[in-house]
Design a protein around this motif. Structure first.
Motif, short mmCIF file in Angstrom:
data_model
loop_
_atom_site.label_atom_id
_atom_site.label_comp_id
_atom_site.label_asym_id
_atom_site.label_seq_id
_atom_site.Cartn_x
_atom_site.Cartn_y
_atom_site.Cartn_z
N GLY A 1 -7.30 -9.29 2.05
CA GLY A 1 -8.21 -8.21 1.65
C GLY A 1 -8.10 -8.41 0.03
O GLY A 1 -7.58 -8.96 -0.77
N ILE A 2 -9.41 -7.60 -0.43
CA ILE A 2 -9.57 -7.36 -2.01
C ILE A 2 -9.35 -6.02 -2.21
O ILE A 2 -9.62 -4.90 -1.48
N VAL A 3 -8.29 -5.82 -3.18
CA VAL A 3 -8.00 -4.34 -3.77
C VAL A 3 -8.31 -4.16 -5.19
O VAL A 3 -8.44 -5.19 -5.92
N LYS A 4 -9.39 -3.25 -5.34
CA LYS A 4 -9.94 -2.99 -6.42
C LYS A 4 -8.81 -2.21 -7.38
O LYS A 4 -8.16 -1.06 -6.92
N HIS B 1 -4.53 -4.16 -14.17
CA HIS B 1 -4.56 -5.56 -14.04
C HIS B 1 -4.02 -6.36 -15.22
O HIS B 1 -3.29 -7.18 -15.27
N ASN C 1 -1.17 -12.34 -8.66
CA ASN C 1 -1.22 -11.59 -7.25
C ASN C 1 0.38 -11.35 -6.80
O ASN C 1 0.47 -10.59 -6.16
#
Length: 72
Positions: free
Chosen positions: A2-5, A11, A26
């Motif tokens: 999935g994508i995690v914001k 970041h 990642n």
């Protein structure tokens, strides 16, 4: 998968740490997530104890990974 914001600031911190630790961005994020989960479930353990436990679960001996005193 999935994508995690996450925030731009976080970041940026992950990017910096990934360079120091020679991990992909990642992989660094995944490592921090795993350590964070273990820390929440085992608040009495130190970082080193958490890593040793994770290594043991993966059948990796921490003794084989430590740097010899003579090499430091």
């Amino acid at each position: 998968m999935g994508i995690v914001k996450i925030s731009e600031d976080l970041h940026d911190e992950i990017r910096k740490a990934s360079g120091v630790m020679s991990r992909s961005i990642n992989s660094q994020a995944e490592f921090w997530i795993k350590i964070g989960m273990q820390a929440e479930m085992n608040p009495q353990c130190s970082f080193n104890e958490l890593v040793a436990t994770m290594l043991a679960k993966a059948n990796i001996s921490a003794d084989n990974l430590s740097v010899e005193e003579s090499e430091r």
